[in-house]
Motif scaffolding. Structure first.
Motif, PDB file in Angstrom:
ATOM      1  N   LEU A 360       0.811  -1.229   0.000  1.00  0.00           N
ATOM      2  CA  LEU A 360       0.000   0.000   0.000  1.00  0.00           C
ATOM      3  C   LEU A 360       0.843   1.277   0.000  1.00  0.00           C
ATOM      4  O   LEU A 360       0.351   2.345  -0.380  1.00  0.00           O
ATOM      5  N   LYS A 361       2.087   1.187   0.472  1.00  0.00           N
ATOM      6  CA  LYS A 361       2.999   2.342   0.501  1.00  0.00           C
ATOM      7  C   LYS A 361       2.329   3.589   1.101  1.00  0.00           C
ATOM      8  O   LYS A 361       2.253   4.651   0.460  1.00  0.00           O
ATOM      9  N   PRO A 362       1.864   3.516   2.340  1.00  0.00           N
ATOM     10  CA  PRO A 362       1.165   4.658   2.930  1.00  0.00           C
ATOM     11  C   PRO A 362       2.120   5.794   3.299  1.00  0.00           C
ATOM     12  O   PRO A 362       3.289   5.557   3.641  1.00  0.00           O
ATOM     13  N   ALA A 363       1.611   7.010   3.240  1.00  0.00           N
ATOM     14  CA  ALA A 363       2.386   8.154   3.710  1.00  0.00           C
ATOM     15  C   ALA A 363       2.484   8.135   5.232  1.00  0.00           C
ATOM     16  O   ALA A 363       3.514   8.502   5.806  1.00  0.00           O
ATOM     17  N   TYR A 364       1.401   7.705   5.894  1.00  0.00           N
ATOM     18  CA  TYR A 364       1.374   7.641   7.356  1.00  0.00           C
ATOM     19  C   TYR A 364       0.826   6.274   7.789  1.00  0.00           C
ATOM     20  O   TYR A 364      -0.088   5.737   7.166  1.00  0.00           O
ATOM     21  N   LEU A 365       1.378   5.750   8.881  1.00  0.00           N
ATOM     22  CA  LEU A 365       0.919   4.485   9.441  1.00  0.00           C
ATOM     23  C   LEU A 365       0.359   4.725  10.836  1.00  0.00           C
ATOM     24  O   LEU A 365       0.983   5.403  11.666  1.00  0.00           O
ATOM     25  N   ILE A 366      -0.807   4.158  11.108  1.00  0.00           N
ATOM     26  CA  ILE A 366      -1.433   4.231  12.427  1.00  0.00           C
ATOM     27  C   ILE A 366      -1.704   2.798  12.883  1.00  0.00           C
ATOM     28  O   ILE A 366      -2.718   2.204  12.512  1.00  0.00           O
ATOM     29  N   PRO A 367      -0.794   2.195  13.662  1.00  0.00           N
ATOM     30  CA  PRO A 367      -1.056   0.849  14.185  1.00  0.00           C
ATOM     31  C   PRO A 367      -2.272   0.874  15.111  1.00  0.00           C
ATOM     32  O   PRO A 367      -2.412   1.777  15.942  1.00  0.00           O
ATOM     33  N   ILE A 368      -3.147  -0.119  14.977  1.00  0.00           N
ATOM     34  CA  ILE A 368      -4.368  -0.169  15.782  1.00  0.00           C
ATOM     35  C   ILE A 368      -4.565  -1.573  16.338  1.00  0.00           C
ATOM     36  O   ILE A 368      -3.841  -2.504  15.987  1.00  0.00           O
ATOM     37  N   GLN A 369      -5.537  -1.707  17.218  1.00  0.00           N
ATOM     38  CA  GLN A 369      -6.011  -2.996  17.707  1.00  0.00           C
ATOM     39  C   GLN A 369      -4.925  -3.781  18.429  1.00  0.00           C
ATOM     40  O   GLN A 369      -4.375  -4.729  17.903  1.00  0.00           O
ATOM     41  N   GLY A 370      -4.678  -3.396  19.648  1.00  0.00           N
ATOM     42  CA  GLY A 370      -3.703  -4.117  20.447  1.00  0.00           C
ATOM     43  C   GLY A 370      -3.239  -3.253  21.601  1.00  0.00           C
ATOM     44  O   GLY A 370      -3.443  -2.039  21.612  1.00  0.00           O
ATOM     45  N   GLU A 371      -2.627  -3.896  22.599  1.00  0.00           N
ATOM     46  CA  GLU A 371      -2.045  -3.141  23.694  1.00  0.00           C
ATOM     47  C   GLU A 371      -0.886  -2.298  23.169  1.00  0.00           C
ATOM     48  O   GLU A 371      -0.360  -2.543  22.087  1.00  0.00           O
ATOM     49  N   TYR A 372      -0.452  -1.331  23.987  1.00  0.00           N
ATOM     50  CA  TYR A 372       0.521  -0.355  23.503  1.00  0.00           C
ATOM     51  C   TYR A 372       1.813  -1.023  23.037  1.00  0.00           C
ATOM     52  O   TYR A 372       2.426  -0.603  22.053  1.00  0.00           O
ATOM     53  N   ARG A 373       2.238  -2.070  23.722  1.00  0.00           N
ATOM     54  CA  ARG A 373       3.484  -2.741  23.328  1.00  0.00           C
ATOM     55  C   ARG A 373       3.351  -3.354  21.933  1.00  0.00           C
ATOM     56  O   ARG A 373       4.331  -3.417  21.178  1.00  0.00           O
ATOM     57  N   LEU A 374       2.125  -3.810  21.580  1.00  0.00           N
ATOM     58  CA  LEU A 374       1.904  -4.372  20.249  1.00  0.00           C
ATOM     59  C   LEU A 374       1.944  -3.276  19.186  1.00  0.00           C
ATOM     60  O   LEU A 374       2.490  -3.472  18.091  1.00  0.00           O
ATOM     61  N   LEU A 375       1.378  -2.124  19.511  1.00  0.00           N
ATOM     62  CA  LEU A 375       1.442  -0.995  18.586  1.00  0.00           C
ATOM     63  C   LEU A 375       2.887  -0.569  18.370  1.00  0.00           C
ATOM     64  O   LEU A 375       3.306  -0.235  17.249  1.00  0.00           O
TER      65      LEU A 375
END
Length: 552
Positions: A360-375
């Motif tokens: 997808l080659k995103p300009a920005y990444l927002i990790p979601i769905q998980g505890e903070y350590r997973l993000l």
């Protein structure tokens, strides 16, 4: 739940729930806080669902009760969403469901919504694309990559490449499995593992699975047919989900008689029996505890039974799973967990996440769905494929990302929390009640104190009622007032009875109050009646002459 706001329109992505941590005693489920959406309800365009699991559709009845907006999803997702919504009597007339697929685009003016096929443990899971004038926002939902997946579950890699070529502004990508160092096991190998287990165990098998994991249910049915076993479904909810999947031809019976009605269970040979247990609300672990500990009603674990756990519990459930295994062994059963030998997750591995970023080659990444350590782990994976630190956002509940003048930055957050569900109560359980529950048990205690004059058959003053760990007293005046009235009526009826009995009086109060409180709250607190009596001595006390008191 995630919300994307473009100009004056809000697009809600998934509407799921989560199961409570151990310290949330007595809480059934936890749903998102809708406070911000309540303040901007006129902007909500609709809810866009990725798949039919509880973490994507579980909170939908509570959401639609407040915001009767259109709901979009694949045929299977909408069918399961309808089953979920129909449980709420207030939503029986809600019909604003819209079936979409990976070939459709929906034009909302300044935003065009489209979809792409993903691989998950349920058919017709979809990712969502919001095309705006500034670029595309992509929400993956739950996914993994499996090159051996059948056509119903296969990812459309060509579509992903096309989305990436058109320019992705922001990628919201799941992170639930990124700490697992093992590569994901493909579903063909998992199916063979289940078949092997069925063939080589000589006794009865109890399979624990998530009710909406259609792929796993299909594998269990196939393995049962190939090993000459019959499958018994437990629970009405599981039957509804299976029947829905069969009607939509998303689930296929290998033989017409592979599923046997529950009332035929005792007539089956144990060596040829598979019990599919999914538990309350589709979570099987607590149901297994009941089967191991309760030798009374229902199914219980017998010596020689194999409990085959085919779900992969979250890290937060590890302690509970260990206790459950111990209970099963004590009952004489054996335990085999698919997660002990295979990485049978329906979520993306490290390689899957990096491949999604590269496609997808995103300009920005927002990790979601998980505890903070997973993000944080997801962010590190993104750095390894060349993404810059300032283009990766690790967000927390209530954070708001704004895109202005060609740059994305963290804006002013909003105050949100978790909304806890207990019975039919929504958000009426707070920290004060939870603190009491740690001491007083799951559903708390309800105390009714009344003073009577049995000789005169009178109630002295109004009954005093209070609770601990049941409801928050300051916001439940009507409930307590009506409860006091019920106590008054019950006590007076018992006083008027010639055959007065203390035991009967207390039991009568417990039954009447318990029935009323359950009708009002769907909870079962401990009922503690406290009855005090005046004029207990019926013989007249001797009259003493008054003492003379000299005035000073």
């Amino acid at each position: 739940m995630y919300a994307v706001e473009v100009n004056d329109s809000i697009y809600v992505l998934d509407c799921g729930l989560k199961y409570p941590e151990n310290e949330l005693l007595g809480i059934d489920v936890v749903i998102p806080d809708f406070s911000y959406l309540e303040d901007h309800s006129d902007k909500i365009v609709g809810v866009f669902l990725t798949h039919g699991h509880a973490d994507a559709i579980g909170a939908l009845p509570y959401f639609l009760d407040k915001f009767p907006v259109p709901v979009f999803g694949s045929e299977m997702t909408i069918a399961l969403a309808k089953l979920n919504v129909e449980k709420d009597n207030k939503l029986k007339n809600f019909k604003d469901f819209h079936i979409v697929n990976e070939k459709m685009e929906i034009d909302f003016g300044d935003v065009t919504v489209s979809f792409f096929k993903t691989t998950h443990s349920i058919p017709e899971s979809l990712g969502i694309v919001l095309k705006t004038s500034e670029g595309q926002i992509v929400y993956t939902g739950d996914f993994k990559f499996d090159q051996t997946a059948s056509s119903e579950y296969a990812t459309d890699f060509g579509r992903l490449g096309q989305i990436g070529a058109n320019g992705v502004l922001a990628l919201l990508s799941e992170s639930a499995n990124d700490e697992n160092p093992k590569p994901s096991t493909n579903e063909r190998d998992i199916a063979n593992y289940i078949l092997e287990t069925f063939k080589y165990h000589e006794g009865r098998i109890v399979v624990a699975s998530v009710a909406s994991n259609i792929l796993r249910i299909q594998q269990v049915l196939d393995a049962a047919a190939q090993s000459d076993r019959k499958v018994v479904l437990t629970g009405h909810d599981l039957e509804r989900i299976v029947n829905t999947a069969l009607d939509l031809k998303k689930l296929h019976l290998p033989t017409d008689d592979v599923i046997v009605p529950f009332n035929k269970l005792n007539s089956l040979d144990k060596e040829r029996t598979v019990i599919l247990e999914t538990g309350k609300m589709g979570e099987p672990i607590k149901a297994l505890q009941k089967m191991a500990n309760d030798p009374g009603k229902g199914i219980h674990i017998d010596p020689g039974d194999l409990v085959f756990i085919t779900t992969t519990p979250s890290h937060a459930m590890e302690t509970t799973v260990a206790k459950t295994k111990n209970m099963i062994y004590r009952a004489g059963g054996e335990v085999k967990a698919i997660s002990d030998d295979l990485n049978a997750s329906g979520h993306a591995s490290k390689n899957d996440l990096q491949l999604m970023i590269n496609l997808l080659k995103p300009a920005y990444l927002i990790p979601i769905q998980g505890e903070y350590r997973l993000l944080n782990t997801h962010a590190q994976l993104a750095r390894e494929v060349g993404m810059a630190d300032d283009h990766i956002f690790l967000t927390q509940k209530g954070d708001v990302l704004e895109y202005k003048n060609g740059e994305m930055h963290l804006g002013q957050g909003i105050e949100v929390g978790d909304t806890m569900i207990d019975g039919i109560g929504v958000g009426d359980i707070g920290n004060i009640v939870l603190r009491d529950r740690k001491i007083l048990s799951d559903d708390g205690i309800f105390i009714a104190v009344v003073t009577i004059d049995r000789k005169k058959k009178l109630i002295i003053g109004e009954p005093k009622v209070t609770s601990r760990g049941f409801v928050y007293v300051n916001s439940s005046h009507d409930l307590l007032k009506e409860s006091a009235s019920i106590v008054t009526e019950v006590v007076q009826n018992n006083l008027d009875n010639k055959e007065f009995d203390w035991g009967h009086l207390k039991q009568d109060i417990r039954e009447k109050i318990s029935r009323y409180l359950f009708d009002q709250t769907k909870r079962h607190p401990v009922i503690l009646p406290v009855i005090m009596e005046v004029n207990q001595h019926h013989r007249k006390a001797p009259v003493k002459a008054p003492k003379k008191v000299e005035e000073k």
